[in-house]
Design a protein around this motif. Structure first.
Motif, PDB file in Angstrom:
ATOM      1  N   LEU A 109     -21.071 -18.579  34.662  1.00 16.22           N
ATOM      2  CA  LEU A 109     -21.970 -17.955  35.626  1.00 16.22           C
ATOM      3  C   LEU A 109     -21.240 -17.789  36.960  1.00 16.22           C
ATOM      4  N   SER A 110     -21.812 -16.932  37.823  1.00 18.22           N
ATOM      5  CA  SER A 110     -21.150 -16.676  39.104  1.00 18.22           C
ATOM      6  C   SER A 110     -21.607 -17.673  40.165  1.00 18.22           C
ATOM      7  N   VAL A 111     -20.780 -17.856  41.173  1.00 14.33           N
ATOM      8  CA  VAL A 111     -21.152 -18.681  42.310  1.00 14.33           C
ATOM      9  C   VAL A 111     -20.928 -17.861  43.578  1.00 14.33           C
ATOM     10  N   LEU A 134      -6.832 -21.339  42.652  1.00 14.04           N
ATOM     11  CA  LEU A 134      -5.774 -21.982  41.871  1.00 14.04           C
ATOM     12  C   LEU A 134      -6.051 -23.471  41.691  1.00 14.04           C
ATOM     13  N   ARG A 135      -6.476 -24.118  42.780  1.00 13.44           N
ATOM     14  CA  ARG A 135      -6.700 -25.565  42.711  1.00 13.44           C
ATOM     15  C   ARG A 135      -7.891 -25.933  41.837  1.00 13.44           C
ATOM     16  N   THR A 136      -8.929 -25.072  41.815  1.00 13.76           N
ATOM     17  CA  THR A 136     -10.128 -25.407  41.029  1.00 13.76           C
ATOM     18  C   THR A 136     -10.081 -24.809  39.633  1.00 13.76           C
ATOM     19  N   GLY A 137      -9.220 -23.819  39.428  1.00 11.06           N
ATOM     20  CA  GLY A 137      -9.131 -23.156  38.129  1.00 11.06           C
ATOM     21  C   GLY A 137     -10.285 -22.195  37.860  1.00 11.06           C
ATOM     22  N   LEU A 138     -11.066 -21.855  38.899  1.00 13.17           N
ATOM     23  CA  LEU A 138     -12.181 -20.919  38.691  1.00 13.17           C
ATOM     24  C   LEU A 138     -11.643 -19.499  38.529  1.00 13.17           C
ATOM     25  N   ALA A 139     -12.139 -18.794  37.499  1.00 17.91           N
ATOM     26  CA  ALA A 139     -11.743 -17.396  37.308  1.00 17.91           C
ATOM     27  C   ALA A 139     -12.250 -16.588  38.503  1.00 17.91           C
ATOM     28  N   PRO A 140     -11.377 -15.787  39.129  1.00 16.29           N
ATOM     29  CA  PRO A 140     -11.749 -15.081  40.360  1.00 16.29           C
ATOM     30  C   PRO A 140     -13.008 -14.235  40.245  1.00 16.29           C
ATOM     31  N   TYR A 141     -13.230 -13.603  39.071  1.00 22.12           N
ATOM     32  CA  TYR A 141     -14.387 -12.702  38.952  1.00 22.12           C
ATOM     33  C   TYR A 141     -15.701 -13.469  39.064  1.00 22.12           C
ATOM     34  N   ARG A 142     -15.658 -14.802  38.924  1.00 22.11           N
ATOM     35  CA  ARG A 142     -16.895 -15.594  39.020  1.00 22.11           C
ATOM     36  C   ARG A 142     -17.272 -15.944  40.455  1.00 22.11           C
ATOM     37  N   HIS A 268     -29.886 -27.712  32.981  1.00 21.09           N
ATOM     38  CA  HIS A 268     -30.563 -27.224  31.768  1.00 21.09           C
ATOM     39  C   HIS A 268     -30.595 -25.687  31.736  1.00 21.09           C
ATOM     40  N   LEU A 269     -30.758 -25.084  32.925  1.00 22.76           N
ATOM     41  CA  LEU A 269     -30.772 -23.613  33.012  1.00 22.76           C
ATOM     42  C   LEU A 269     -29.413 -23.051  32.621  1.00 22.76           C
ATOM     43  N   ILE A 270     -28.358 -23.730  33.072  1.00 26.20           N
ATOM     44  CA  ILE A 270     -27.000 -23.259  32.769  1.00 26.20           C
ATOM     45  C   ILE A 270     -26.735 -23.345  31.270  1.00 26.20           C
ATOM     46  N   SER A 271     -27.153 -24.442  30.641  1.00 19.67           N
ATOM     47  CA  SER A 271     -26.897 -24.566  29.197  1.00 19.67           C
ATOM     48  C   SER A 271     -27.726 -23.582  28.391  1.00 19.67           C
ATOM     49  N   SER A 272     -28.955 -23.297  28.843  1.00 18.55           N
ATOM     50  CA  SER A 272     -29.836 -22.480  28.002  1.00 18.55           C
ATOM     51  C   SER A 272     -29.627 -20.978  28.195  1.00 18.55           C
ATOM     52  N   THR A 273     -28.941 -20.584  29.265  1.00 24.51           N
ATOM     53  CA  THR A 273     -28.760 -19.157  29.487  1.00 24.51           C
ATOM     54  C   THR A 273     -27.766 -18.593  28.466  1.00 24.51           C
ATOM     55  N   ALA A 274     -27.988 -17.341  28.079  1.00 25.11           N
ATOM     56  CA  ALA A 274     -27.043 -16.710  27.154  1.00 25.11           C
ATOM     57  C   ALA A 274     -25.687 -16.648  27.850  1.00 25.11           C
ATOM     58  N   SER A 275     -24.620 -16.803  27.096  1.00 25.29           N
ATOM     59  CA  SER A 275     -23.301 -16.776  27.695  1.00 25.29           C
ATOM     60  C   SER A 275     -23.143 -15.482  28.475  1.00 25.29           C
ATOM     61  N   PHE A 276     -22.975 -15.620  29.765  1.00 22.08           N
ATOM     62  CA  PHE A 276     -22.993 -14.449  30.624  1.00 22.08           C
ATOM     63  C   PHE A 276     -21.591 -14.225  31.162  1.00 22.08           C
ATOM     64  N   ALA A 277     -21.082 -13.028  30.942  1.00 19.99           N
ATOM     65  CA  ALA A 277     -19.674 -12.793  31.273  1.00 19.99           C
ATOM     66  C   ALA A 277     -19.472 -12.421  32.739  1.00 19.99           C
ATOM     67  N   GLY A 278     -19.973 -13.285  33.633  1.00 24.29           N
ATOM     68  CA  GLY A 278     -19.552 -13.158  35.023  1.00 24.29           C
ATOM     69  C   GLY A 278     -20.286 -12.187  35.896  1.00 24.29           C
ATOM     70  N   GLY A 279     -21.359 -12.636  36.479  1.00 25.54           N
ATOM     71  CA  GLY A 279     -22.021 -11.885  37.533  1.00 25.54           C
ATOM     72  C   GLY A 279     -22.573 -10.555  37.072  1.00 25.54           C
ATOM     73  N   MET A 280     -23.091  -9.833  38.045  1.00 24.09           N
ATOM     74  CA  MET A 280     -23.690  -8.547  37.709  1.00 24.09           C
ATOM     75  C   MET A 280     -22.636  -7.465  37.704  1.00 24.09           C
ATOM     76  N   GLN A 281     -22.684  -6.644  36.708  1.00 28.86           N
ATOM     77  CA  GLN A 281     -21.759  -5.525  36.660  1.00 28.86           C
ATOM     78  C   GLN A 281     -22.370  -4.354  37.427  1.00 28.86           C
ATOM     79  N   SER A 282     -21.538  -3.509  37.925  1.00 27.42           N
ATOM     80  CA  SER A 282     -22.054  -2.321  38.604  1.00 27.42           C
ATOM     81  C   SER A 282     -22.849  -1.492  37.599  1.00 27.42           C
ATOM     82  N   VAL A 283     -23.929  -0.908  38.090  1.00 30.36           N
ATOM     83  CA  VAL A 283     -24.739  -0.095  37.172  1.00 30.36           C
ATOM     84  C   VAL A 283     -24.167   1.316  37.104  1.00 30.36           C
ATOM     85  N   ASP A 284     -24.432   1.990  36.004  1.00 31.41           N
ATOM     86  CA  ASP A 284     -24.017   3.387  35.936  1.00 31.41           C
ATOM     87  C   ASP A 284     -24.912   4.195  36.857  1.00 31.41           C
ATOM     88  N   VAL A 285     -24.355   5.211  37.410  1.00 27.08           N
ATOM     89  CA  VAL A 285     -25.169   6.057  38.272  1.00 27.08           C
ATOM     90  C   VAL A 285     -26.056   6.914  37.370  1.00 27.08           C
TER      91      VAL A 285
END
Ligand code: C2E
Ligand code: MG
Ligand code: MG
Ligand code: MG
Length: 288
Positions: A109-111, A134-142, A268-285
């Protein structure tokens, strides 16, 4: 004699200083020790996709409890931290803690982390962000950095350079408190934002207030036109949520969806959410 005068001058200054100025000084003194004394913590507020109700991430918010002053809200201490420069240390700490926390979650999930103008304009801010990733190992897109419009005004060229550098790291940028700053419309085009957060003052009673509704609809239209997802801040009632759902607002955050709290409240919310591939994606116009 000069000494005595100096003392008198000082006393005069003290006497004429309002309660507010004195408490500001006290807050500043205590704030300088806050990190060392472990008085700060981060709380998290869920952000949800409105159509599915799915949690997509959390905004990290700073909390300060001081032994002498009690609980001081960020609206009181952040401006003082900014004026005194302490925000650079506090902000870097907040960024590190939030990224470290997010890196430990079961789902990607995103932060979202708030960034002060002082941080944005400091010469090594993008490097600091890179180092924290780098120090936390968090993927930048998150990581989503929340910047207010007002931050961009002081020196638009420098702000733009900093945002471009940050974007090159792969982090996402959100425009926070949208609608409360100056020249919103040109900013949203001139700066590389990935999403817009509508300020909560426009969401309040949006279901009952025709003017608020007109503004929210206009921002949602702007988001669609530019291909930027819009998040509504400060959703407090089911009617506000229903209105936003009806207007196809992508995402929301607010007391009705979840109060900010320690991350343990949300595991519990984090475990139960469907695996979400990182934040909201831009919507198509969507063509009209
Ligand atoms: P913000 O970035 O706009 O954060 C959202 C604020 O709205 C938070 O207040 C949150 O608790 C509050 N909020 C969320 N949902 C609702 C709702 O439904 N109704 C109402 N009335 N309020 C809601 P908070 O935590 O008191 O923070 C206030 C501001 O302080 C933030 O506004 C942000 O500008 C600043 N701040 C907080 N943490 C940080 C930080 O780590 N760094 C920096 N630079 N600023 C921070
Ligand atoms: Mg924010
Ligand atoms: Mg903010
Ligand atoms: Mg905001």
């Amino acid at each position: 004699r000069a000494k005595a005068e100096g003392r008198n001058t000082f006393r005069f200054f003290e006497a004429s200083m309002g309660v507010e100025a004195k408490s500001r000084r006290l807050i500043e003194q205590e704030l300088r020790q806050a990190l060392m004394r472990n008085e700060l913590k981060m709380v998290y507020q869920p952000q949800m996709q409105i159509d599915t109700g799915e949690v997509t991430g959390f905004e990290a918010l700073m909390r300060w409890h001081n032994a002498r002053l009690g609980e001081i809200p960020p609206t009181s201490f952040i401006p003082i931290a900014e004026e005194s420069g302490i925000i650079l240390q506090l902000g870097e700490w907040a960024l590190f803690v939030a990224c470290q926390e997010a890196a430990s979650w079961e789902k990607p999930l995103s932060v979202a982390v708030n960034v002060s103008a002082i941080q944005l304009y400091s010469h090594d801010f993008p490097q600091k962000v890179h180092s924290v990733l780098l120090r936390t190992g968090l993927a930048p897109y998150r990581l989503e950095l929340e910047i207010t419009e007002t931050s961009l005004i002081k020196d638009t060229n420098r702000a733009l350079a900093a945002l471009r550098h940050l974007k090159s790291l792969g982090v996402r940028i959100a425009m926070d408190d949208f609608g409360t700053g100056y020249s919103s419309l040109s900013n949203v085009r001139a700066f590389p934002f990935d999403m817009i957060k509508i300020d909560r003052s426009f969401i309040k009673s949006v279901d009952k207030n025709a003017q608020g509704a007109a503004i929210v609809k206009a921002v949602l239209g702007l988001g669609r036109g530019l291909g930027l997802p819009v998040l509504a801040e400060g959703i407090e009632t089911p009617d506000e949520l229903e209105f936003l759902a009806g207007e196809s607002c992508a995402a929301g955050q607010g007391f009705y969806l979840g109060q900010p709290g320690p991350i343990e409240n949300f595991k519990h919310l984090i475990s139960s959410t469907a695996s979400f591939a990182g934040g909201m994606q831009s919507v198509d116009v969507i063509p009209e």
